[in-house]
Design a protein around this motif. Structure first.
Motif, PDB file in Angstrom:
ATOM      1  N   GLY A  58      29.173  31.740  80.078  1.00 22.28           N
ATOM      2  CA  GLY A  58      28.719  30.980  78.766  1.00 22.28           C
ATOM      3  C   GLY A  58      30.000  31.335  77.531  1.00 22.28           C
ATOM      4  N   ILE A  59      30.184  30.193  77.011  1.00 22.90           N
ATOM      5  CA  ILE A  59      31.150  30.437  76.052  1.00 22.90           C
ATOM      6  C   ILE A  59      30.840  30.565  74.650  1.00 22.90           C
ATOM      7  CG2 ILE A  59      33.339  29.394  75.281  1.00 22.90           C
ATOM      8  CD1 ILE A  59      33.567  27.912  77.860  1.00 22.90           C
ATOM      9  N   VAL A  60      31.062  31.104  73.866  1.00 23.76           N
ATOM     10  CA  VAL A  60      30.963  31.173  72.383  1.00 23.76           C
ATOM     11  C   VAL A  60      32.018  30.610  71.603  1.00 23.76           C
ATOM     12  CG1 VAL A  60      30.211  32.836  70.509  1.00 23.76           C
ATOM     13  CG2 VAL A  60      29.543  33.216  73.066  1.00 23.76           C
ATOM     14  N   VAL A  61      31.751  29.681  71.101  1.00 24.98           N
ATOM     15  CA  VAL A  61      32.812  28.992  70.177  1.00 24.98           C
ATOM     16  C   VAL A  61      32.442  28.897  68.633  1.00 24.98           C
ATOM     17  CG1 VAL A  61      33.380  27.667  71.868  1.00 24.98           C
ATOM     18  CG2 VAL A  61      31.635  26.623  70.410  1.00 24.98           C
ATOM     19  N   LYS A  62      33.463  28.677  67.859  1.00 28.71           N
ATOM     20  CA  LYS A  62      33.223  28.404  66.435  1.00 28.71           C
ATOM     21  C   LYS A  62      32.539  27.266  66.121  1.00 28.71           C
ATOM     22  CE  LYS A  62      37.522  28.183  65.302  1.00 28.71           C
ATOM     23  NZ  LYS A  62      38.779  28.078  64.370  1.00 28.71           N
ATOM     24  N   LYS A  63      31.699  27.421  65.173  1.00 30.18           N
ATOM     25  CA  LYS A  63      30.829  26.283  64.881  1.00 30.18           C
ATOM     26  C   LYS A  63      31.400  24.801  64.639  1.00 30.18           C
ATOM     27  CE  LYS A  63      27.058  24.698  61.321  1.00 30.18           C
ATOM     28  NZ  LYS A  63      26.519  25.133  60.171  1.00 30.18           N
ATOM     29  N   GLU A  64      32.847  24.938  63.950  1.00 29.66           N
ATOM     30  CA  GLU A  64      33.460  23.722  63.718  1.00 29.66           C
ATOM     31  C   GLU A  64      33.696  23.163  65.023  1.00 29.66           C
ATOM     32  OE1 GLU A  64      34.752  27.106  60.693  1.00 29.66           O
ATOM     33  OE2 GLU A  64      33.731  26.874  62.682  1.00 29.66           O
TER      34      GLU A  64
END
Length: 237
Positions: free
Chosen positions: A94-100
């Motif tokens: 699972g990848i955690v990315v910036k909201k943008e």
């Protein structure tokens, strides 16, 4: 950016099919296993990398824990990082990315299919929800990748400081922390060329819970940071 355009042109006729299948994999009620969804997206990534003339050299694959329920902590060099990690890691992530980035077309669908999450580092309550969700998921045997620098380094193979807060999920879940050294991953998209490019992904020996229990998260962050920077310094071409 020339390489991104080149990748798009080389895969112009494949892209709609990929997008459709990834969109379906991310829909509620999809019956594919997490491994099946990941394998499909990973094969897409491998094709994109190959047609983009980027070779991903993988080292330390034996350092990945045999049992799922771990978190990868790589350094962050640029847009190619996730493509390099996904080609290298056979375990679903699972990848955690910036909201943008979470609402960009295709990235949004990939995050949904991989059950990833977006994080707004300026919103403390929202960040705590992500940390709590990651903790519970990891306890249930899911794996994640999160960039502890918080933003990409613009200094090539030199790391920025790591943020202690990104390690809270690992500490709360008492899971293996896997440092990942990315070398030259900034070059495919930052260098204005489509010449063949080689990048390195190096999975380092994980920190087990008994090795970091009692340490503050900022101390863990410094340990992981220094291990990665040392690995990069010793293996740069």
């Amino acid at each position: 950016m020339n390489r991104i355009a080149y990748m798009v042109l080389r895969n112009f006729f494949r892209a709609p099919i990929w997008f459709y299948h990834i969109w379906k994999l991310g829909r509620s009620g999809d019956t594919h296993t997490e491994q099946q969804r990941y394998d499909y997206i990973r094969n897409v990534v491998k094709t994109v990398n190959r047609t983009g003339r980027v070779e991903v050299e993988v080292h330390g694959i034996q350092n990945l824990p045999e049992k799922n329920g771990f978190i990868l902590f790589p350094n962050h060099q640029g847009l190619f990082d996730v493509l390099a990690i996904m080609e290298s890691c056979p375990n679903p992530l699972g990848i955690v990315v910036k909201k943008e980035a979470s609402n960009i077309i295709l990235i949004k669908q990939v995050i949904a299919a991989m059950h990833g999450m977006s994080i707004d580092r300026q919103d403390v309550k929202a960040s705590l929800k992500v940390i709590t969700k990651m903790t519970e998921d990891v306890k249930q045997g899911r794996n994640y990748v999160i960039f502890a620098e918080g933003t990409r380094s613009r200094e090539g193979n030199h790391l920025l400081s790591f943020k202690g807060g990104t390690f809270k999920s690992a500490v709360n879940a008492r899971c293996p922390i896997v440092p990942v050294a990315l070398i030259d991953c900034f070059k495919p998209f930052d260098v204005n060329s489509i010449k063949k490019q080689k990048v390195q992904v190096r999975f380092l020996e994980p920190l087990q819970p008994e090795q970091y229990v009692g340490l503050r998260t900022i101390q863990i962050a410094d340990i992981v940071h220094d291990k990665i920077q040392q690995e990069i310094n010793e293996n740069m071409c």
